[in-house]
Scaffold this active site. Structure first.
Site, mmCIF file in Angstrom:
data_model
loop_
_atom_site.group_PDB
_atom_site.id
_atom_site.type_symbol
_atom_site.label_atom_id
_atom_site.label_comp_id
_atom_site.label_asym_id
_atom_site.label_seq_id
_atom_site.Cartn_x
_atom_site.Cartn_y
_atom_site.Cartn_z
ATOM 1 N N HIS A 12 -59.597 -5.528 -28.813
ATOM 2 C CA HIS A 12 -60.014 -5.977 -27.622
ATOM 3 C C HIS A 12 -61.588 -5.837 -27.424
ATOM 4 O O HIS A 12 -61.962 -5.492 -26.304
ATOM 5 C CB HIS A 12 -59.264 -5.730 -26.517
ATOM 6 C CG HIS A 12 -59.242 -3.934 -26.331
ATOM 7 N ND1 HIS A 12 -58.182 -3.722 -25.773
ATOM 8 C CD2 HIS A 12 -60.382 -3.253 -26.550
ATOM 9 C CE1 HIS A 12 -58.252 -2.210 -25.775
ATOM 10 N NE2 HIS A 12 -59.898 -1.865 -26.300
ATOM 11 N N HIS A 59 -60.729 1.072 -19.545
ATOM 12 C CA HIS A 59 -61.980 1.772 -20.108
ATOM 13 C C HIS A 59 -62.757 2.628 -19.296
ATOM 14 O O HIS A 59 -63.905 2.062 -18.662
ATOM 15 C CB HIS A 59 -62.755 1.199 -20.960
ATOM 16 C CG HIS A 59 -62.142 0.400 -22.091
ATOM 17 N ND1 HIS A 59 -61.258 -0.657 -22.142
ATOM 18 C CD2 HIS A 59 -62.237 0.625 -23.516
ATOM 19 C CE1 HIS A 59 -60.539 -0.923 -23.260
ATOM 20 N NE2 HIS A 59 -61.170 -0.250 -24.025
ATOM 21 N N HIS A 193 -62.433 2.640 -35.166
ATOM 22 C CA HIS A 193 -63.503 2.498 -34.666
ATOM 23 C C HIS A 193 -63.955 3.705 -34.000
ATOM 24 O O HIS A 193 -63.159 4.366 -33.534
ATOM 25 C CB HIS A 193 -64.048 1.182 -33.786
ATOM 26 C CG HIS A 193 -63.101 1.160 -32.450
ATOM 27 N ND1 HIS A 193 -61.952 1.371 -32.363
ATOM 28 C CD2 HIS A 193 -63.887 1.222 -31.388
ATOM 29 C CE1 HIS A 193 -61.430 0.940 -30.937
ATOM 30 N NE2 HIS A 193 -62.652 0.928 -30.424
ATOM 31 N N GLU A 240 -56.524 4.242 -29.886
ATOM 32 C CA GLU A 240 -56.035 3.091 -29.192
ATOM 33 C C GLU A 240 -55.013 2.341 -29.959
ATOM 34 O O GLU A 240 -54.135 1.808 -29.277
ATOM 35 C CB GLU A 240 -57.259 2.019 -29.083
ATOM 36 C CG GLU A 240 -58.350 2.362 -28.070
ATOM 37 C CD GLU A 240 -59.518 1.268 -27.924
ATOM 38 O OE1 GLU A 240 -60.099 1.049 -26.732
ATOM 39 O OE2 GLU A 240 -59.554 0.192 -28.544
HETATM 40 C C1 DHB Z 1 -65.842 -1.349 -28.116
HETATM 41 C C2 DHB Z 1 -65.260 -1.041 -27.128
HETATM 42 C C3 DHB Z 1 -63.920 -1.210 -27.066
HETATM 43 O O1 DHB Z 1 -63.350 -0.893 -25.924
HETATM 44 C C4 DHB Z 1 -63.346 -1.118 -28.251
HETATM 45 O O2 DHB Z 1 -61.738 -1.294 -27.994
HETATM 46 C C5 DHB Z 1 -63.774 -1.697 -29.335
HETATM 47 C C6 DHB Z 1 -65.206 -1.802 -29.208
HETATM 48 C C7 DHB Z 1 -67.331 -1.444 -28.042
HETATM 49 O O3 DHB Z 1 -67.890 -1.129 -27.004
HETATM 50 O O4 DHB Z 1 -68.052 -1.704 -29.066
HETATM 51 FE FE FE Z 2 -61.157 -0.455 -26.262
#
Ligand code: DHB
Ligand code: FE
Length: 281
Positions: A12, A59, A193, A240
């Site tokens: 997302h 978030h 990530h 996540e």
């Molecule tokens: C980013 C933020 C998110 O909540 C995520 O799930 C993936 C990437 C970001 O800030 O790039």
């Molecule tokens: Fe996220």
């Protein structure tokens, strides 16, 4: 009776929302990503779900360090699109489904999962970006959505096992609802990530691929993976992914039909994963 017909899993990433909002989906950087969702949008038009139960994480938008529900179910009639610092995204407001949401809260809480009931909540990119990816950019979302927010920001976060079992309780709740509804459950977030610290930008294709394999074929085994493995292998925000186990737990015990699988790097700093699983009739 209501039934869960399919589960949808997708990252997302907020930058995907920005690409849509700024009309840049055909840019060379973005085109390969959006191509991976073309099938999904066609599939969705055929499926016509009556309701989407959408598992995501807030978030630090609706909640903050002042209040951290582990599992929060949105029971409101509607949810505003959040302002995450640069104004609300130009997407439709989210229409809820209070009757089914309340029924699920009743059933799941009686099943010993202590949900937080939320009657007012703005929804952030965690919820709106997946809606765009699967429904495109309509004037109104095609069906009501029950937002289900999971804490994956502030430790302690729920375990994979707890998430899988919660999904099973949600399945039981939906299947005991006396309306002939086609319900989908979506799990969002991930894949690997890390947005912070010296490892920012970390991507782990091997972990992501194995995660998808196991989510399909071995959710029980996958549920035993401890948080530290997600953090070590998939980065600090890779946690996540535990939310995907909620959607998977809501699927039938029979092996699902894999309808679509897609993986793409990069989308900002993030690996994007996407899976559609159907319950076999
Ligand atoms: C980013 C933020 C998110 O909540 C995520 O799930 C993936 C990437 C970001 O800030 O790039
Ligand atoms: Fe996220």
């Amino acid at each position: 009776m209501a039934r869960i017909t399919a589960s949808v899993y997708t990252s997302h990433v907020p930058a995907i929302g920005a690409a849509i909002d700024l009309g840049r989906t055909n840019d060379p950087y973005w085109a390969p990503l959006f191509k991976g969702y073309e099938f999904s949008k066609r599939w969705m038009r055929d499926q016509k779900p009556d309701i989407v139960f959408l598992v995501y994480n807030d978030h630090a938008t609706a909640f903050s360090l002042e209040m951290i529900p582990t599992f929060a179910i949105g029971t409101a009639a509607e949810f505003r699109v959040a302002d995450e610092g640069w104004g609300p995204r130009p997407v439709p407001k989210v229409i809820g489904e209070p009757a089914l949401a309340s029924h699920i809260a009743q059933s799941v809480i009686q099943d010993d999962f202590d949900l937080t009931i939320v009657n007012k909540m703005d929804v952030d990119h965690g919820l709106t970006v997946p809606l765009n990816l699967l429904f495109g950019s309509p004037a109104a979302w095609p069906c009501p959505v029950i937002p289900f927010a999971v804490n994956v920001l502030q430790y302690p976060v729920p375990s994979g096992r707890r998430c899988l079992n919660l999904g099973r309780a949600i399945r039981k709740a939906v299947e005991s609802y006396d309306e002939p509804l086609n319900v989908q459950i979506w799990g969002t977030g991930g894949m690997s990530h890390q947005l912070q610290g010296p490892r920012a930008g970390l991507i782990n294709r091997e972990f992501d691929s194995a995660f998808l394999d196991r989510l399909i074929a071995d959710p029980e085994g996958l549920a035993a993976v401890p948080h530290i493995d997600y953090v070590r292998e998939a980065g600090s925000e890779g946690i996540e992914l535990v939310m995907w186990l909620i959607a998977r737990g809501a699927m039938s015990d029979k092996p699902p039909k894999v309808v679509h699988r897609f993986y793409h790097v990069p989308a900002s700093n993030t690996a994007v994963g996407h899976l559609i699983l159907e319950n076999q009739a």
